[in-house]
Design a protein around this motif. Structure first.
Motif, PDB file in Angstrom:
ATOM      1  N   UNK A  55     -30.545  29.715  10.794  1.00 24.55           N
ATOM      2  CA  UNK A  55     -30.634  28.261  10.993  1.00 24.55           C
ATOM      3  C   UNK A  55     -29.674  27.526  10.061  1.00 24.55           C
ATOM      4  N   UNK A  56     -29.639  27.926   8.805  1.00 23.83           N
ATOM      5  CA  UNK A  56     -28.731  27.288   7.840  1.00 23.83           C
ATOM      6  C   UNK A  56     -27.272  27.474   8.255  1.00 23.83           C
ATOM      7  N   UNK A  61     -22.106  25.586  10.842  1.00 23.74           N
ATOM      8  CA  UNK A  61     -21.135  25.636  11.941  1.00 23.74           C
ATOM      9  C   UNK A  61     -21.041  24.264  12.596  1.00 23.74           C
ATOM     10  N   UNK A  62     -22.181  23.670  12.889  1.00 21.96           N
ATOM     11  CA  UNK A  62     -22.187  22.353  13.533  1.00 21.96           C
ATOM     12  C   UNK A  62     -21.498  21.308  12.657  1.00 21.96           C
ATOM     13  N   UNK A  63     -21.809  21.326  11.369  1.00 23.78           N
ATOM     14  CA  UNK A  63     -21.228  20.334  10.460  1.00 23.78           C
ATOM     15  C   UNK A  63     -19.715  20.505  10.315  1.00 23.78           C
ATOM     16  N   UNK A  64     -19.241  21.739  10.376  1.00 24.56           N
ATOM     17  CA  UNK A  64     -17.800  21.986  10.252  1.00 24.56           C
ATOM     18  C   UNK A  64     -17.067  21.727  11.560  1.00 24.56           C
ATOM     19  N   UNK A  83     -17.470  29.517  18.153  1.00 23.52           N
ATOM     20  CA  UNK A  83     -17.643  30.914  17.774  1.00 23.52           C
ATOM     21  C   UNK A  83     -16.667  31.318  16.668  1.00 23.52           C
ATOM     22  N   UNK A  84     -15.447  30.787  16.701  1.00 29.28           N
ATOM     23  CA  UNK A  84     -14.498  31.074  15.619  1.00 29.28           C
ATOM     24  C   UNK A  84     -15.021  30.506  14.299  1.00 29.28           C
ATOM     25  N   UNK A  85     -15.575  29.307  14.354  1.00 31.37           N
ATOM     26  CA  UNK A  85     -16.156  28.704  13.155  1.00 31.37           C
ATOM     27  C   UNK A  85     -17.362  29.518  12.690  1.00 31.37           C
ATOM     28  N   UNK A  86     -18.162  30.000  13.640  1.00 31.25           N
ATOM     29  CA  UNK A  86     -19.329  30.819  13.286  1.00 31.25           C
ATOM     30  C   UNK A  86     -18.892  32.103  12.596  1.00 31.25           C
ATOM     31  N   UNK A  87     -17.845  32.732  13.088  1.00 32.09           N
ATOM     32  CA  UNK A  87     -17.343  33.956  12.434  1.00 32.09           C
ATOM     33  C   UNK A  87     -16.862  33.655  11.027  1.00 32.09           C
TER      34      UNK A  87
END
Length: 183
Positions: A55-56, A61-64, A83-87
Protein backbone atom coordinates in the motif's frame (compact mmCIF):
# COMPACT_ATOMS: atom_id res chain seq x y z
CA UNK A 1 -22.40 36.86 -20.71
CA UNK A 2 -20.18 34.08 -19.43
CA UNK A 3 -18.94 34.18 -15.94
CA UNK A 4 -15.83 32.31 -15.04
CA UNK A 5 -15.85 30.42 -11.79
CA UNK A 6 -13.91 32.19 -9.11
CA UNK A 7 -12.27 30.61 -6.12
CA UNK A 8 -14.48 30.49 -3.06
CA UNK A 9 -13.97 33.04 -0.34
CA UNK A 10 -12.11 31.79 2.72
CA UNK A 11 -14.60 30.23 5.11
CA UNK A 12 -14.08 29.75 8.83
CA UNK A 13 -13.44 26.12 9.88
CA UNK A 14 -16.79 25.91 11.68
CA UNK A 15 -18.67 26.72 8.46
CA UNK A 16 -16.80 24.06 6.44
CA UNK A 17 -18.00 21.21 8.60
CA UNK A 18 -21.02 19.54 7.05
CA UNK A 19 -20.53 21.13 3.62
CA UNK A 20 -19.66 19.25 0.46
CA UNK A 21 -16.66 20.81 -1.19
CA UNK A 22 -16.61 20.44 -4.95
CA UNK A 23 -13.18 19.77 -6.40
CA UNK A 24 -12.23 20.44 -10.02
CA UNK A 25 -12.87 17.50 -12.34
CA UNK A 26 -9.91 15.17 -12.69
CA UNK A 27 -8.31 14.84 -16.07
CA UNK A 28 -8.87 11.81 -18.29
CA UNK A 29 -5.25 10.74 -17.83
CA UNK A 30 -5.51 10.90 -14.05
CA UNK A 31 -8.72 8.85 -14.21
CA UNK A 32 -6.92 6.18 -16.25
CA UNK A 33 -4.04 6.20 -13.77
CA UNK A 34 -6.35 5.82 -10.81
CA UNK A 35 -8.10 2.89 -12.52
CA UNK A 36 -4.70 1.23 -13.09
CA UNK A 37 -3.54 1.59 -9.48
CA UNK A 38 -5.30 -1.64 -8.56
CA UNK A 39 -3.06 -3.50 -11.00
CA UNK A 40 -0.03 -1.62 -9.71
CA UNK A 41 -0.93 -2.66 -6.16
CA UNK A 42 -1.24 -6.31 -7.24
CA UNK A 43 2.11 -6.07 -9.07
CA UNK A 44 3.85 -4.59 -6.04
CA UNK A 45 2.16 -6.93 -3.56
CA UNK A 46 3.33 -9.95 -5.56
CA UNK A 47 6.90 -8.72 -5.15
CA UNK A 48 6.91 -7.62 -1.52
CA UNK A 49 4.34 -10.02 -0.02
CA UNK A 50 3.31 -7.53 2.63
CA UNK A 51 0.05 -5.59 2.46
CA UNK A 52 1.27 -2.53 4.37
CA UNK A 53 4.43 -2.18 2.27
CA UNK A 54 2.47 -2.75 -0.94
CA UNK A 55 0.00 0.00 0.00
CA UNK A 56 2.79 2.44 0.88
CA UNK A 57 4.69 1.68 -2.32
CA UNK A 58 1.55 2.01 -4.45
CA UNK A 59 0.95 5.40 -2.88
CA UNK A 60 4.53 6.41 -3.71
CA UNK A 61 3.96 5.35 -7.33
CA UNK A 62 0.81 7.46 -7.51
CA UNK A 63 2.51 10.48 -5.95
CA UNK A 64 5.47 10.25 -8.35
CA UNK A 65 3.68 9.32 -11.56
CA UNK A 66 0.29 11.04 -11.68
CA UNK A 67 1.57 14.64 -11.60
CA UNK A 68 3.99 13.85 -14.44
CA UNK A 69 1.46 12.29 -16.83
CA UNK A 70 0.85 14.11 -20.10
CA UNK A 71 -2.70 15.06 -21.00
CA UNK A 72 -4.00 13.16 -23.99
CA UNK A 73 -1.69 10.17 -23.47
CA UNK A 74 -3.20 6.82 -24.47
CA UNK A 75 -4.11 4.37 -21.73
CA UNK A 76 -1.28 2.03 -22.73
CA UNK A 77 1.30 4.81 -22.27
CA UNK A 78 -0.13 5.71 -18.86
CA UNK A 79 -0.07 2.04 -17.83
CA UNK A 80 3.51 1.65 -19.05
CA UNK A 81 4.66 4.74 -17.17
CA UNK A 82 2.94 3.58 -13.98
CA UNK A 83 4.61 0.16 -14.16
CA UNK A 84 8.00 1.72 -14.92
CA UNK A 85 7.56 3.98 -11.90
CA UNK A 86 6.49 0.96 -9.83
CA UNK A 87 9.66 -0.91 -10.82
CA UNK A 88 11.72 2.11 -9.85
CA UNK A 89 9.96 2.42 -6.48
CA UNK A 90 10.42 -1.33 -5.89
CA UNK A 91 14.12 -0.99 -6.71
CA UNK A 92 14.47 1.76 -4.12
CA UNK A 93 12.51 -0.28 -1.58
CA UNK A 94 14.62 -3.43 -1.98
CA UNK A 95 17.80 -1.39 -2.17
CA UNK A 96 17.01 0.14 1.21
CA UNK A 97 15.78 -3.14 2.67
CA UNK A 98 18.85 -5.11 1.53
CA UNK A 99 21.40 -2.34 2.04
CA UNK A 100 22.61 -2.44 -1.58
CA UNK A 101 22.86 0.27 -4.19
CA UNK A 102 20.19 -0.03 -6.89
CA UNK A 103 22.79 -0.80 -9.59
CA UNK A 104 24.11 -3.72 -7.53
CA UNK A 105 20.58 -4.92 -6.92
CA UNK A 106 19.70 -4.90 -10.63
CA UNK A 107 23.01 -6.58 -11.41
CA UNK A 108 22.40 -9.36 -8.88
CA UNK A 109 18.88 -9.95 -10.20
CA UNK A 110 20.10 -10.17 -13.79
CA UNK A 111 22.73 -12.74 -12.86
CA UNK A 112 20.33 -14.89 -10.80
CA UNK A 113 19.42 -17.19 -13.66
CA UNK A 114 18.64 -20.80 -12.99
CA UNK A 115 21.52 -23.12 -13.77
CA UNK A 116 20.50 -25.91 -16.10
CA UNK A 117 22.23 -28.05 -18.65
CA UNK A 118 22.76 -26.50 -22.04
CA UNK A 119 22.54 -28.41 -25.30
CA UNK A 120 25.74 -29.03 -27.25
CA UNK A 121 24.24 -27.06 -30.13
CA UNK A 122 23.72 -23.91 -28.05
CA UNK A 123 27.19 -24.19 -26.50
CA UNK A 124 28.69 -24.49 -29.99
CA UNK A 125 26.74 -21.44 -31.22
CA UNK A 126 27.99 -19.37 -28.28
CA UNK A 127 31.56 -20.50 -28.99
CA UNK A 128 31.22 -19.53 -32.68
CA UNK A 129 29.81 -16.10 -31.85
CA UNK A 130 32.51 -15.38 -29.28
CA UNK A 131 35.27 -16.45 -31.71
CA UNK A 132 34.13 -13.78 -34.16
CA UNK A 133 34.33 -10.94 -31.62
CA UNK A 134 37.36 -8.83 -30.76
CA UNK A 135 39.40 -9.91 -27.72
CA UNK A 136 37.98 -7.19 -25.43
CA UNK A 137 34.39 -7.86 -26.42
CA UNK A 138 34.85 -11.61 -26.03
CA UNK A 139 36.49 -11.18 -22.62
CA UNK A 140 33.81 -8.87 -21.22
CA UNK A 141 31.00 -11.20 -22.34
CA UNK A 142 32.78 -14.29 -21.01
CA UNK A 143 33.38 -12.69 -17.62
CA UNK A 144 29.86 -11.25 -17.30
CA UNK A 145 27.72 -14.05 -18.66
CA UNK A 146 29.75 -17.24 -18.61
CA UNK A 147 31.58 -16.67 -15.32
CA UNK A 148 28.90 -14.52 -13.64
CA UNK A 149 31.20 -11.63 -12.66
CA UNK A 150 29.64 -8.37 -11.49
CA UNK A 151 30.41 -5.14 -13.33
CA UNK A 152 32.84 -4.19 -10.55
CA UNK A 153 34.64 -7.53 -10.82
CA UNK A 154 34.93 -7.26 -14.60
CA UNK A 155 36.26 -3.71 -14.26
CA UNK A 156 38.90 -4.87 -11.78
CA UNK A 157 39.85 -7.86 -13.94
CA UNK A 158 40.15 -5.74 -17.08
CA UNK A 159 41.76 -2.80 -15.24
CA UNK A 160 39.01 -0.45 -16.32
CA UNK A 161 36.13 1.55 -14.86
CA UNK A 162 32.60 0.27 -14.29
CA UNK A 163 31.27 2.83 -16.77
CA UNK A 164 33.73 1.72 -19.45
CA UNK A 165 32.76 -1.92 -18.85
CA UNK A 166 29.05 -1.07 -19.22
CA UNK A 167 29.73 0.61 -22.54
CA UNK A 168 31.98 -2.22 -23.70
CA UNK A 169 29.36 -4.80 -22.71
CA UNK A 170 26.66 -2.97 -24.66
CA UNK A 171 28.87 -2.73 -27.74
CA UNK A 172 29.91 -6.38 -27.37
CA UNK A 173 26.28 -7.50 -27.19
CA UNK A 174 25.43 -5.45 -30.26
CA UNK A 175 28.39 -6.89 -32.13
CA UNK A 176 27.40 -10.42 -31.07
CA UNK A 177 23.85 -9.83 -32.29
CA UNK A 178 25.21 -8.94 -35.75
CA UNK A 179 27.29 -12.13 -36.06
CA UNK A 180 26.01 -14.42 -38.81
CA UNK A 181 26.34 -18.12 -38.19
CA UNK A 182 26.50 -20.63 -41.00
CA UNK A 183 24.04 -23.44 -40.63
Amino acid sequence: MTSEPRPPDPVPDEAVQGQVVELPAASRVADIAIDELEMIYAFIYSRVGNRADAEDLTQQVAMKAIPRLRQGSPASAVRGYLFATARSVLGGFWSTRLGLSESELHEDLAMAMPQSGYSEESVERVRQVLEQLSDNYRRVLELRFLHGYSLKEVAAEMRSTVGAVKVMQLRALRAAAKVRLDG
